[in-house]
Design a protein around this motif. Structure first.
Motif, short mmCIF file in Angstrom:
data_model
loop_
_atom_site.label_atom_id
_atom_site.label_comp_id
_atom_site.label_asym_id
_atom_site.label_seq_id
_atom_site.Cartn_x
_atom_site.Cartn_y
_atom_site.Cartn_z
N MET A 171 0.88 -1.18 0.00
CA MET A 171 0.00 0.00 0.00
C MET A 171 0.91 1.22 0.00
O MET A 171 1.72 1.38 0.91
CB MET A 171 -0.88 0.02 1.25
N LEU A 172 0.79 2.06 -1.02
CA LEU A 172 1.68 3.22 -1.12
C LEU A 172 0.95 4.49 -0.70
O LEU A 172 -0.27 4.60 -0.86
CB LEU A 172 2.16 3.38 -2.56
N SER A 173 1.72 5.47 -0.21
CA SER A 173 1.13 6.77 0.09
C SER A 173 0.89 7.50 -1.24
O SER A 173 1.38 7.03 -2.29
CB SER A 173 2.09 7.59 0.95
N GLY A 174 0.20 8.63 -1.21
CA GLY A 174 -0.09 9.39 -2.43
C GLY A 174 1.19 9.74 -3.18
O GLY A 174 1.30 9.53 -4.39
N GLY A 175 2.20 10.24 -2.43
CA GLY A 175 3.46 10.66 -3.05
C GLY A 175 4.21 9.46 -3.62
O GLY A 175 4.76 9.53 -4.73
N GLU A 176 4.18 8.34 -2.90
CA GLU A 176 4.88 7.13 -3.38
C GLU A 176 4.20 6.59 -4.64
O GLU A 176 4.86 6.15 -5.58
CB GLU A 176 4.89 6.06 -2.29
N ALA A 177 2.88 6.65 -4.63
CA ALA A 177 2.15 6.18 -5.81
C ALA A 177 2.51 7.04 -7.02
O ALA A 177 2.68 6.54 -8.14
CB ALA A 177 0.65 6.23 -5.55
N GLN A 178 2.65 8.35 -6.78
CA GLN A 178 3.03 9.24 -7.89
C GLN A 178 4.42 8.86 -8.42
O GLN A 178 4.67 8.89 -9.62
CB GLN A 178 3.01 10.69 -7.42
N LYS A 179 5.31 8.45 -7.51
CA LYS A 179 6.65 8.06 -7.95
C LYS A 179 6.57 6.80 -8.83
O LYS A 179 7.30 6.67 -9.80
CB LYS A 179 7.56 7.80 -6.74
N MET A 180 5.67 5.87 -8.46
CA MET A 180 5.47 4.68 -9.29
C MET A 180 5.03 5.08 -10.70
O MET A 180 5.50 4.54 -11.69
CB MET A 180 4.38 3.77 -8.71
N ALA A 181 4.11 6.05 -10.74
CA ALA A 181 3.60 6.49 -12.03
C ALA A 181 4.71 7.15 -12.84
O ALA A 181 4.81 6.97 -14.06
CB ALA A 181 2.43 7.45 -11.82
N ILE A 182 5.55 7.91 -12.14
CA ILE A 182 6.65 8.59 -12.83
C ILE A 182 7.67 7.58 -13.35
O ILE A 182 8.27 7.75 -14.41
CB ILE A 182 7.30 9.62 -11.87
N ALA A 183 7.82 6.45 -12.61
CA ALA A 183 8.75 5.40 -13.06
C ALA A 183 8.36 4.90 -14.45
O ALA A 183 9.22 4.53 -15.25
CB ALA A 183 8.75 4.25 -12.05
N HIS A 184 7.07 4.89 -14.73
CA HIS A 184 6.62 4.45 -16.06
C HIS A 184 7.25 5.33 -17.15
O HIS A 184 7.70 4.84 -18.18
CB HIS A 184 5.09 4.50 -16.13
N VAL A 185 7.28 6.63 -16.89
CA VAL A 185 7.83 7.56 -17.88
C VAL A 185 9.33 7.30 -18.06
O VAL A 185 9.84 7.26 -19.18
CB VAL A 185 7.57 9.02 -17.45
N TYR A 186 10.03 7.07 -16.95
CA TYR A 186 11.46 6.77 -17.05
C TYR A 186 11.69 5.52 -17.89
O TYR A 186 12.61 5.42 -18.67
CB TYR A 186 12.06 6.55 -15.66
N ALA A 187 10.82 4.52 -17.68
CA ALA A 187 11.02 3.24 -18.37
C ALA A 187 10.65 3.34 -19.84
O ALA A 187 11.27 2.71 -20.69
CB ALA A 187 10.18 2.15 -17.71
N LYS A 188 9.66 4.16 -20.15
CA LYS A 188 9.18 4.18 -21.53
C LYS A 188 9.85 5.26 -22.38
O LYS A 188 9.92 5.11 -23.60
CB LYS A 188 7.65 4.39 -21.55
N LYS A 189 10.36 6.30 -21.75
CA LYS A 189 10.91 7.49 -22.45
C LYS A 189 10.75 7.37 -23.96
O LYS A 189 11.30 6.47 -24.56
CB LYS A 189 12.40 7.64 -22.13
N ASN A 190 10.04 8.27 -24.55
CA ASN A 190 9.80 8.14 -25.97
C ASN A 190 10.02 9.48 -26.64
O ASN A 190 10.61 10.37 -26.05
CB ASN A 190 8.38 7.62 -26.17
N ARG A 191 9.47 9.66 -27.87
CA ARG A 191 9.72 10.93 -28.56
C ARG A 191 9.23 12.10 -27.71
O ARG A 191 9.84 13.15 -27.66
CB ARG A 191 8.98 10.95 -29.89
#
Ligand code: ADP
Length: 623
Positions: free
Chosen positions: A510-530
């Protein structure tokens, strides 16, 4: 209020009622097409299922006739003709064995073959519905009519296709039995065939009965969706806090009670009529013709002496069977039409043409995204949310979109992602974005939205937001480290395999609001696209943490075009260009320095926000 709540709900439902009644009148062509549509679904899952099911129906109906009706007549006549005991016995044994083997083969067919295919067929229809739901535009999800159709379509997914097959094999069964029984009775005396026809007068009554039941079912299904809303809210963990802290549970339970009361009323309203129709059917279709046949057959046999007891017995037995088979076949034909009505709702849903269409042009290798005089209005809104927007998102540049809450920033992002289509031109590499295949176009973005959701799957899959494939792990770990959430996942020992949420796993994270946002941001790091889009994924971070997050992200995405949205301007200073949206229009545009020098809305907002931070920082220091 109880009464008013129920009446209000009923009024809303009544509005669609006329339209629905109109829809019930399906032309014969559409009736046939709808049934064939469902049979086509079954055929695509297993081409043998339909011929085997129909073949089995034919085989069982013939052996049933031979083993019951025909055997009876044979035995009676054989006794009358003075045939030997063993001759009759062997014949009887032959028929019985035939009927038993048919039963055994039929049973094996159901258990070993049919039951397994049943699930595959239901799954196929469900998949078709969900794939279509995934294709329709986001605006559909703001339309209650869409949800009603969605729910009705899903209601048909599991059983309707096999209902159609059941119905078609029922028709075959009835017609075969009918033909055989008519032949048998006609050979005794054709007058009894007339008695067998009497129950046909109930056909219009039965048809009315079915129409009424269908109308009632459809009304109730619509309310079921309303009843389902509180169910869903109580079930989903996102609402658990609000439910405990507010009076919403009482309100929602009452809402559910009102919906149940409306269902009860609908049942009660139709109950009287349906019972009367059913009684009429029983009397005219059963009691009356059986009585007439019995009286006449007994009269011809006992009083007139024109028929033997054997014939009398066969006629009494078979005439009512003809009536039964006749009514059954009429009912099966009505079911054929009725099935088509239910399938219609499924087809209406599947035939809806998504308004966001696919193109077939290949994506250029690179390019800028340009908006020229773009205006957009939500269907339910009274005025445009964005007006005459012109801006350029250059490849490799960092663009900040800023503005007050409700200015239209997220709407702009939705237009870029083609979640909605707008008036005006949006091009990529000079080509209108509607010319590209939707999936390819959307795939060139790595986006995180402010109202993102974590899925109840593994941490790794929440980063890839797709099925995790071999060789992905290192990339995912790097992304989680860059987003600053990897250590948290390792704490629980689960790492990449940690299950998000406790929906399926008691050890889920169970993540806090800020931690959940970090998970979401990790998606961007992993996918980095045009292009990378960050639509305020940082509201749970303080301004300094937000600034740091953007700085790290921008460094990591130096070769991508980055579009980031914030109503806090402290991070906007990192951008190559800033667009300030105010009241749905581009009010100012330039670098941070240019906009500060302009001393307009941006400069004013920036100074006010800076002042607030200074004050709160001072308060913290003095405390
Ligand atoms: P921002 O991101 O700048 O805070 P949004 O783009 O989310 O603003 O919203 C802009 C306006 O559009 C708001 O007034 C909001 O109420 C309205 N809006 C947003 N989504 C919808 C929608 N789906 N239907 C109707 N109006 C909407």
């Amino acid at each position: 209020m109880d009464e008013r709540g129920v009446i209000h709900m009923e009024k809303r439902l009544k509005k669609d009622k006329d339209k629905k009644q109109e829809q019930q009148k399906l032309p014969l062509r559409r009736v046939i097409q709808n049934n064939l549509f469902m049979l086509g679904m079954i055929h695509s899952v297993d081409p043998w299922l339909i011929p085997l099911r129909l073949g089995m129906s034919l085989f069982v109906s013939v052996t049933y006739f031979l083993g019951s009706t025909y055997l009876l007549q044979y035995v009676m006549n054989a006794i009358g003709e003075g045939k030997g005991f063993f001759e009759i016995l062997w014949m009887a044994v032959l028929f019985v064995v035939l009927e038993l083997s048919a039963d055994l083969i039929n049973n094996a067919f159901w258990q070993l073959y049919y039951e397994k295919r049943r699930y595959a067929v239901g799954q196929k229809v469900n998949l078709k519905i969900f794939e279509h739901a995934d294709r329709v535009e986001l605006a559909c999800y703001e339309n209650p009519e869409f949800f009603d159709k969605f729910v009705k379509a899903l209601g048909e997914a599991d059983g309707r296709a096999l209902n159609v097959l059941y119905n078609v094999s029922g028709i075959l069964w009835c017609l075969v039995n009918l033909g055989l029984c008519v032949g048998l009775v006609a050979s005794v005396h054709p007058i009894f065939l007339l008695f067998a026809l009497i129950p046909l007068v109930t056909v219009p009554i039965r048809s009315k009965y079915q129409k009424q039941t269908h109308a009632r079912d459809m009304e109730i299904r619509q309310i079921d969706r309303r009843k389902g809303y509180p169910h869903r809210v109580f079930f989903v963990s996102e609402y658990a806090k609000e439910l405990r802290l507010t009076k919403m549970p009482t309100y929602l339970l009452k809402y559910m009670k009102d919906a149940s009361e409306t269902c009860r009323r609908i049942h009660a309203q139709k109950g009287g009529l349906l019972t009367a129709l059913e009684c009429a059917c029983i009397f005219l279709g059963n009691v009356f013709p059986v009585a007439l046949t019995t009286i006449y057959a007994v009269y011809r046999t006992v009083v007139q002496g024109l028929m033997g007891f054997g014939d009398c017995f066969v006629v009494l037995n078979t005439t009512s069977r003809i009536s039964g088979e006749l009514l059954d076949s009429v009912e099966e034909f009505m079911n054929f039409r009725n099935n088509a009505r239910y399938i219609e709702t499924l087809r209406e849903f599947l035939e809806y043409q998504p308004r966001i269409t696919d193109g077939d042009q290949p994506l250029p290798g690179s390019g800028d995204i340009e908006l020229r005089h773009v205006t957009f209005q939500y269907e339910s809104a009274a005025a445009p949310t964005l007006q005459d927007i012109s801006m350029t998102f250059e490849a490799g540049k960092r663009i900040a979109i800023v503005g007050a809450n409700g200015a239209g920033k997220s709407t702009l992002v939705k237009l870029l992602l083609r979640l909605y289509d707008a008036q005006g031109d949006i091009t990529y590499g000079g080509v209108p974005i509607c010319s590209f295949a939707l999936r390819d176009y959307r795939d060139m973005f790595a986006a995180v939205m402010q109202d993102f959701h974590l899925f109840a799957v593994s941490a790794a899959e929440n980063v890839t937001l797709a099925r995790r494939t071999e060789g992905d792990d290192q990339r995912i770990i790097e992304a989680l480290k860059s987003a600053g959430i990897w250590d948290k996942l390792c704490e629980g020992g689960g790492g990449l395999d940690s299950c998000m949420t406790r929906e399926f796993d008691p050890a889920g994270i169970m993540l806090s609001g800020g931690e959940a946002q970090k998970m979401a941001i990790a998606h961007v790091y992993a996918k980095k696209n045009r292009f990378v889009i960050l639509d305020e994924p940082s509201s749970a971070l303080d301004p300094i943490a937000e600034y740091e997050m953007y700085r790290t992200m921008l460094d990591a995405c130096s070769d991508c075009g980055v579009i980031f949205i914030s109503h806090r301007l402290s991070s906007a200073v990192l951008a190559d260009k800033i667009y300030l949206i105010d009241g749905g229009r581009v009010a100012e545009c330039g670098t941070h320095e240019q906009l500060m020098a302009k001393d307009g809305i941006y400069a004013d907002m920036f100074c006010k926000q800076a002042e607030n931070y200074r004050e709160s920082a001072c308060e913290e220091v003095s405390a």
